[in-house]
Design an enzyme around this catalytic site. Structure first.
Site, PDB file in Angstrom:
ATOM      1  N   GLY A 296       0.791  -1.231   0.000  1.00  0.00           N
ATOM      2  CA  GLY A 296       0.000   0.000   0.000  1.00  0.00           C
ATOM      3  C   GLY A 296       0.821   1.277   0.000  1.00  0.00           C
ATOM      4  N   SER A 297       0.135   2.363   0.359  1.00  0.00           N
ATOM      5  CA  SER A 297       0.718   3.701   0.263  1.00  0.00           C
ATOM      6  C   SER A 297       1.883   3.895   1.222  1.00  0.00           C
ATOM      7  CB  SER A 297      -0.355   4.737   0.571  1.00  0.00           C
ATOM      8  OG  SER A 297       0.233   5.975   0.867  1.00  0.00           O
ATOM      9  N   THR A 298       2.849   4.716   0.793  1.00  0.00           N
ATOM     10  CA  THR A 298       4.009   5.019   1.632  1.00  0.00           C
ATOM     11  C   THR A 298       3.615   5.856   2.850  1.00  0.00           C
ATOM     12  OG1 THR A 298       4.490   6.916   0.234  1.00  0.00           O
ATOM     13  CG2 THR A 298       5.692   4.906  -0.232  1.00  0.00           C
ATOM     14  N   VAL A 299       2.402   6.420   2.846  1.00  0.00           N
ATOM     15  CA  VAL A 299       1.913   7.142   4.024  1.00  0.00           C
ATOM     16  C   VAL A 299       1.839   6.185   5.232  1.00  0.00           C
ATOM     17  CG1 VAL A 299      -0.050   8.444   4.980  1.00  0.00           C
ATOM     18  CG2 VAL A 299       0.645   8.819   2.626  1.00  0.00           C
ATOM     19  N   GLY A 300       1.822   4.880   4.959  1.00  0.00           N
ATOM     20  CA  GLY A 300       1.789   3.861   5.997  1.00  0.00           C
ATOM     21  C   GLY A 300       2.877   4.034   7.051  1.00  0.00           C
TER      22      GLY A 300
END
Lengths: 134, 383
Positions: A61-65
């Site tokens: 998933g997103s690097t915002v993770g």
């Protein structure tokens, strides 16, 4: 049983194992306020990872993770340690900025759900206690 | 730098860089000359993320040119765009933390339009998947797909670990794509990006059969192929500077007209449009000129956002485009876009020329979508 892997971020932790064979997206998949897995249809949907040794094959998933992991830690809902088969950059960076012990290259299928674990990320070892004995 | 002699922010940055280098088997660090940092919206960072940025800003300073991704709002015109003042205050605190580190608050996903334009072969560390794909494939610079913190680490040290797309051997194509369809306009390039993204399993692709593509079409394609396929780089014959130095893989996937039409159909729901947004990735000055001509003397009936970088808007002001666009009732949303702004629940159906925009509208904001050409999007707004 003792397992040996690779250090991603140092630290020691002791706790109960929560294990999934499915990959985890922290952004959108784990609630940063509660530590509960919220991804629809996920094997461990509805379960909390707070204070546990969180074991999953790899992140997705997103690097915002990475920031989600940091938010979990700051809210007191972070996992005590993370153990992966193969650590991806999102989880690695999340553990470094949050200072959560993290090990990868572990045969995670050998660890039973609910087992009591002692994680020594400095030496990249996991001591697995039999859940029935401990 | 790892021992803390150069301060806390440098120590943390080097931990990030060396750990990633370790995971990917890098044997050394390389200097970078340009950084693009993502993870700017307060909606994603939260108070904890802001705290992290503030800690890094205590003693962290950029070593190289570093620009910023879009924020959760227009930093000047947020009120008119329906953002509440509590969110605005927090978003401003995020921007202040970045600025304190010397990061230039460009707040755009198209840094290459406004002065962060690396040249062929340059090592850089960018986040923002569409810009990463554009930098590798159109400009020929070299970057991995960085996350917010790892890009920040590169900004504060001027270094990154040498692995992945920094190395020649990892920039080779792994799958050939034969395009047997006429592709023109941003929305059809976006649809092509989804077809390839869905089919290529993250591989670096070698694309044949695109005789020409504008900068705007390429940015739309890059955004889509990165969103749907996680593809950080492609070789496009006649476009990618190093396309002659890659092998052309035997394994081939053919894209036909029907595949493009199918994707457009897939991204088009049967529901009434109440929100139109153009500028994902951010509009070029060319696109704004085109939009102004199409809106001249007309009145829009739906909420219509034109999202772009502030310097581009300022040129549009000077050229009189903004006046024409705003007279129609359309709104500029600078520094932000329909993907990162906190607009969940505010609209039902988004009409856009961006395939990437459709993905986030559906997944993040729970909107229905319509994928159309810019002309058709504007017509929908005028109806």
């Amino acid at each position: 049983m003792k397992l040996k892997g690779r250090t991603i971020f140092k630290g020691k932790a002791r706790g109960e194992a929560i294990i999934t064979s499915q990959s985890i997206s922290f952004y959108g998949g784990v609630d940063p306020e509660t530590g509960v897995v919220t991804e629809k249809g996920h094997e461990i949907e509805g379960k909390s990872i707070a204070g546990k040794i969180f074991i999953f094959p790899i992140g997705k998933g997103s690097t915002v993770g990475s920031y989600t992991i940091y938010r979990l830690k700051k809210n007191g809902k972070g996992p005590a340690a993370i153990v992966n088969k193969s650590c991806d950059p999102i989880v690695a960076v999340g553990c470094i900025i949050s200072e959560i012990a993290c090990i990868d290259q572990i045969e995670i299928e050998k660890i039973p759900m609910g087992a009591l674990l002692e994680v020594d990320a400095e030496n990249a070892t996991i001591d697995v206690k039999d859940p029935n004995i401990s | 730098m790892l021992n803390g002699k150069h301060g806390k922010a440098i120590k943390k940055s080097m931990e990030i860089i060396t750990t990633l280098g370790g995971i990917y088997g890098a044997s050394r660090l390389v200097d970078v000359s340009s950084v693009q940092v993502a993870g700017v919206s307060y909606a994603n960072l939260g108070e904890a993320g802001l705290e992290f940025l503030n800690e890094m800003a205590e003693d962290g300073k950029t070593k190289v040119l570093t620009t910023l991704n879009p924020a959760g709002m227009d930093l000047e015109n947020w009120k008119e765009l329906g953002i509440d003042s509590k969110f605005a205050k927090n978003q401003e605190r995020v921007i202040e933390a970045f600025e304190k580190m010397g990061i230039i608050s460009t707040c755009t996903c198209t840094p290459y339009f406004i002065g962060n334009l690396p040249h062929f072969g340059e090592h850089i560390a960018w986040s923002e998947s569409s810009a990463v794909c554009y930098a590798n494939s159109v400009l020929g610079a070299r970057t991995n797909r960085e996350g917010g913190p790892s890009a920040l680490a590169a900004a504060l040290t001027g270094k990154t670990a040498e692995y992945g797309l920094h190395l020649d051997e990892n920039r080779q194509a792994e799958l050939t794509i034969d395009v047997e369809a006429q592709i023109s306009k941003t929305f059809r390039f976006g649809a092509l990006g989804k077809v390839i993204g869905d089919g290529a399993e993250g591989k670096i692709v070698y694309i044949r059969g695109i005789p020409k593509a504008s900068v705007e079409e390429l940015k739309s394609f890059c955004a889509s192929v990165a969103t749907y396929g996680g593809i950080p780089m492609f070789h496009m014959e006649g476009i990618t500077p190093e396309c002659k130095s890659t092998q052309i893989p035997e394994e081939t996937m053919t894209v036909r007209e029907s595949d493009i039409d199918k994707v457009i159909e897939e991204l088009t729901d049967d529901s009434e449009v109440d929100f139109v947004s153009i500028g994902c990735p951010h509009c070029s000055i060319n696109e704004i000129a085109e939009i102004a001509e199409l809106l001249r003397g007309k009145e829009v009936k739906k909420e219509l956002w034109i999202t772009t970088a502030r310097p581009i808007k300022e040129i549009a002001d000077r050229m009189g485009y903004s006046k024409v666009i705003e007279a129609s009732g359309a709104k500029f949303a600078c520094d932000t876009c329909c993907v990162v702004a906190p607009i969940k629940g505010r609209f039902k159906t988004l009409c856009t020329d961006s395939a990437k925009g459709c993905y986030y509208a559906r997944g993040k904001n729970k909107f229905n979508t319509k994928l159309n050409s810019i002309e058709e999007c504007l017509e929908a707004a005028l109806k």
